[in-house]
Design an enzyme around this catalytic site. Sequence first.
Site, short mmCIF file in Angstrom:
data_model
loop_
_atom_site.label_atom_id
_atom_site.label_comp_id
_atom_site.label_asym_id
_atom_site.label_seq_id
_atom_site.Cartn_x
_atom_site.Cartn_y
_atom_site.Cartn_z
N GLU A 263 0.85 -1.20 0.00
CA GLU A 263 0.00 0.00 0.00
C GLU A 263 0.87 1.25 0.00
OE1 GLU A 263 -3.20 -0.37 2.90
OE2 GLU A 263 -3.19 1.80 3.21
N ASP B 153 0.23 5.30 0.69
CA ASP B 153 -0.83 6.18 1.21
C ASP B 153 -0.47 7.65 1.25
OD1 ASP B 153 -2.49 4.14 2.15
OD2 ASP B 153 -1.39 4.00 4.03
N GLU C 106 -2.42 10.61 3.28
CA GLU C 106 -3.55 10.92 4.16
C GLU C 106 -3.46 12.40 4.54
OE1 GLU C 106 -4.83 6.99 6.59
OE2 GLU C 106 -2.91 7.86 7.18
#
Length: 298
Positions: free
Chosen positions: A103, A105, A107
Amino acid sequence: MGSFIGSKKFVIFYLSFVVLVMAEVVSSSKFDELFQPTWAFDHFIHEGEQLKLKLDNFSGAGFQSKSKYMYGKVTIQIKLVEGDSAGTVTAFYMSSEGPTHNEFDFEFLGNTTGEPYIVQTNIYVNGEGNREQRLNLWFDPTKDFHKYSLHWTPRHVVFMVDETPIRRHTNLEHRGIPFPKDQAMGVYSSIWNADDWATQGGRVKTDWSHAPFIASYQGFEIDACECPEATATAADNMKRCSSGTERKYWWNEPTMSELSIHQSHQLKWVKANHLIYDYCTDTARFPTIPAECVHHRH
Ligand SMILES: *[C@@H]1O[C@H](CO)[C@@H](O)[C@H](O)[C@H]1NC(C)=O
Ligand SMILES: *[C@@H]1O[C@H](CO)[C@@H](O)[C@H](O)[C@H]1NC(C)=O
């Protein structure tokens, strides 16, 4: 009759050729061609080329790509929640599935009116995350759209903001450190309430009287090798995307495996002026420095 069958065969051959080529590298800017809502369909607002996701005290909202990809570049332009966004998190990420998933990411942690957003990035390799970095931005991300990109090649993963690299995760397999390269990934984005941790460590809660909280999107770009799952050829496709023997993909070009000198300078500048947390230097959390950090330093 013979020639009729012949031309039909030709059409079928031609069509399957087109499908094969199209299935490999996609590049499009239309939301509907690339993505689909995954939850809270009634919290999606379409306005021309723009898409808005709404968070209120009933629900957030999220979407995901219709397909999975190996390598390439994915970009979304986002305008984050204006005004009071405390407690909200907007995320943009690529992920594979399962307990050993990979993953990448982005955010975006909201804040009270006038206080700066934090951009947290993280990388999971074989199901293991804990590679957070946090930075603030050199602009107000709630005033305009900005480009957020994930750039994934066999040599590295680079996170970019308006084409400025903010993080580079290098392939260090030659040192025995695993690198995400054998699982196709989907592309995702969502907005949700995370007031238990997001803003000032969870001290500032979401003020629902300021709802709905709206994140706006436009300019969806996926320039990547498409690996449709659930087809007999998924493994073949993945091999084709990563080998580059049948066809030269840009992410296999040597110039794509390194940052340019200009990009290296930009990354240094970001680290010197905007980095506020790096797991690599968090000795309280990691008394033994994570292996990749030792090598990433240089
Ligand atoms: C919010 O603003 C405060 C005060 O400027 C800052 O300490 C904090 O890092 C900001 N961001 C978040 C997500 O809390
Ligand atoms: C949501 O917020 C509105 C406005 O603050 C309030 O009237 C309503 O009761 C809330 N609903 C729920 C389910 O909490």
